[in-house]
Structures are given as structure tokens and as C-alpha cells.
Enzyme design. Structure first.
Site, mmCIF file in Angstrom:
data_model
loop_
_atom_site.group_PDB
_atom_site.id
_atom_site.type_symbol
_atom_site.label_atom_id
_atom_site.label_comp_id
_atom_site.label_asym_id
_atom_site.label_seq_id
_atom_site.Cartn_x
_atom_site.Cartn_y
_atom_site.Cartn_z
ATOM 1 N N LEU A 38 0.821 -1.216 0.000
ATOM 2 C CA LEU A 38 0.000 0.000 0.000
ATOM 3 C C LEU A 38 0.853 1.265 0.000
ATOM 4 O O LEU A 38 1.859 1.353 0.699
ATOM 5 C CB LEU A 38 -0.917 0.003 1.225
ATOM 6 C CG LEU A 38 -1.854 -1.204 1.340
ATOM 7 C CD1 LEU A 38 -2.721 -1.075 2.593
ATOM 8 C CD2 LEU A 38 -2.719 -1.369 0.106
ATOM 9 N N HIS A 42 -3.365 4.236 -2.405
ATOM 10 C CA HIS A 42 -4.343 3.332 -1.789
ATOM 11 C C HIS A 42 -4.975 3.988 -0.553
ATOM 12 O O HIS A 42 -6.177 3.874 -0.322
ATOM 13 C CB HIS A 42 -3.661 2.040 -1.316
ATOM 14 C CG HIS A 42 -3.066 1.214 -2.405
ATOM 15 N ND1 HIS A 42 -1.712 1.037 -2.535
ATOM 16 C CD2 HIS A 42 -3.645 0.495 -3.396
ATOM 17 C CE1 HIS A 42 -1.476 0.245 -3.566
ATOM 18 N NE2 HIS A 42 -2.628 -0.092 -4.111
#
Ligand code: PAF
Length: 288
Positions: A38, A42
Site C-alpha cells: 500500500l 491506496h
């Protein structure tokens, strides 16, 4: 928001039970599907999920069926511990981190989900089978998380359009919300694949955003010929010795059909390799 530890669920059945309960309690469930590793892009989708739902599920699953032969599945980054730490501050209720068997149960005939037309061009042309893999896993994620709303990034513009069609065509009833592309301070669109770029490639990759900005400027000034705008973008990117252009296309923003002349909302989308790392980016071109 106080940091909370998201509940990690590995089993689809457990997530379904959790989501059914949340729905019974009158909660609106928002899903953010990811493949992990991530980054801020994100995390911005997770924040958007919090605005659109009052229970947030993030799925982390590197989906093998959307990678073609010779693509980067084997080296795709995995860091569940790091991902969970990043999600802690964002008020995520559940992280679904399933094994492949949960998503593709062994012992049953394989089943696939395919969206036509929208998947023909752009990345669909250069990555045959990619979108079949994406829609097949997203359909499973919708059935697992039973969300009211799901959030997808605009950086993967074709994927966003394909999934919106999937939700409507198969009557999932999941509202699809688009999150804007998040860029590094120097303009490079955030991507898990940026980590693979060497210093020179990283610098040269700035040409993608530079090309799209130039196209936006010309469009703002009234230029409408697709071939010309594509040539301008190509010329800018080809100045970089490490850039290998896979495609640069100008399409209708809704149907993704290639355009000769821009008459309504359009998207310029491109895919370029830098030393084997494939980056994509796009810009919408809309009347102001
Ligand atoms: O955009 C991605 O990360 C993936 O394509 C998705 C939507 C999580 C499906 O595996």
C-alpha cells in the site's frame, strides 16, 4: 481518529458473516480492493471509503489470474505487516487477506467473469486475459464482502470503467466510486511498481505526467485532433532514452472507443516500459 487494529479475516465465509451482520445493523459497507504494497494512493482510497461507508473493508490479495505469462507476478511486493501498520490510523474495520484457495476454491470447475467491448483496447489489447482476471476476482470480492460501495483509483481508468460495467451488468448493485490519481510531489503517479524503477528510470518516468500535462494544455487551448495530441505526447516521452512506449491512445471517456476528433469527454491513456517496469497513466480531457 484513534488508531484501531483492523480485524484480519482470512476466510470468505467469515467475511460474509461479518458483512451480513453489519448490514443487519444498518451499516453501509465500503470495500477497497487492493493487491497490497500500500502507498498513499491506496490510503487516499481508504479515506474516501470512510466518507462513503461506515464500515470499511480493505482486501489485500495479489490475484494471480490477472497476470499474464512473463509478467511480474513473482516479484510483486508483499508486505502484510507494513500494510496493516499503514491502515491502523485510518479507521479500517476489516482487512481481508485470503489465501488463493479461498478466492479460487479447489475442486470446483473454474468460473470466469468477462466484460466485453470495454476490455478490447488499451491494456486489454496488450495484456490479453488481464481484465478477465480482474473482473473474476472483483466479482468474488463483491460476493465475499457484500459491500454497498467499492472504491477504485482513477489511475487504472480502464479498470474503473470495466468494473463499473461489471457491477451494473451483473446486477451486483455495488456503487462504484472513483478516487483521483495521487501523484508524488514531482508528478509521478503513485504505483506499487514505482519501487522497481532505478534512479534514471524514475527520473525519466516524469515524462509521462509532463506529456499528459502538455496534452491537457493544448486541449484547453482548443486542440481537438487526436492524432496531433497523441504525437505531442509521444514526442515528449520518446525524448527519454529508457522509455519504450507500449501504447498512447485517445478514447471516448465512456465507451473507450478510439477517437479521431474530440467532441465530448475523452481520456488519453498510456502505458510505457522503463527498463522492464510497465507504468500506466492517463488524463481526462473534458470541456471546462
Ligand atoms: O487495482 C488493483 O490493485 C487490482 O487490479 C484489483 C482491483 C485489486 C483486483 O485484483
Amino acid at each position: 481518529m484513534n488508531p484501531i487494529e483492523p480485524k484480519v479475516i482470512r476466510s470468505v465465509r467469515e467475511l460474509q458473516a461479518w458483512s451480513d451482520q453489519a448490514r443487519c445493523d444498518g451499516r453501509r459497507v465500503a470495500l477497497v480492493p487492493t493487491m497490497g504494497a500500500l502507498h498513499e494512493g491506496h490510503l487516499s482510497l481508504v479515506r474516501l471509503a470512510r466518507e462513503h461507508g461506515d464500515r470499511v473493508v480493505v482486501s489485500i490479495f495479489v490475484n494471480p489470474t490477472q497476470f499474464g505469462v512473463g509478467e511480474d507476478l513473482a516479484k510483486y511486493p508483499h508486505d502484510l505487516t507494513g500494510d496493516l501498520a499503514k491502515l491502523r490510523a485510518l479507521g479500517v474495520d476489516v482487512v481481508l487477506a485470503p489465501a488463493a484457495d479461498e478466492m479460487y476454491p479447489p475442486g470446483v470447475a473454474p468460473a470466469w467473469v468477462e466484460v466485453e467491448h470495454l476490455t478490447r483496447g488499451l491494456c486489454g489489447r496488450s495484456r490479453p486475459g488481464h481484465f478477465r482476471g480482474v473482473t473474476s476476482v472483483v466479482a468474488r470480492l463483491f460476493n465475499a464482502a457484500r459491500p454497498h460501495v467499492a472504491i477504485f483509483g482513477q489511475k487504472d481508468y480502464q479498470q474503473l470503467r470495466v468494473i463499473s460495467a461489471l457491477s451494473r451488468a451483473l446486477l451486483f448493485g455495488v456503487e462504484i466510486v472513483a478516487g483521483p490519481t495521487v501523484r508524488e510531489p514531482d508528478g509521478l503517479a503513485m504505483s506499487s511498481r514505482n519501487a522497481f524503477l532505478g534512479a534514471d528510470a524514475r527520473q525519466q518516468a516524469l515524462s509521462l505526467n509532463a506529456a499528459l500535462r502538455e496534452v491537457r494544455r493544448l486541449h484547453r487551448e482548443g486542440e481537438r485532433e487526436a492524432a496531433y495530441l497523441i504525437e505531442v505526447a509521444r514526442g515528449r516521452i520518446e525524448k527519454e532514452e529508457l522509455a519504450e512506449i507500449q501504447y498512447i491512445e485517445l478514447c471516448d471517456a465512456d465507451t473507450l472507443e478510439p477517437l479521431e476528433r474530440i467532441e465530448g469527454p475523452a481520456v488519453m491513456a498510456l502505458a510505457v516500459f522503463f527498463e522492464g517496469t510497465r507504468l500506466i497513466d492517463n488524463t481526462l480531457l473534458e470541456a471546462e
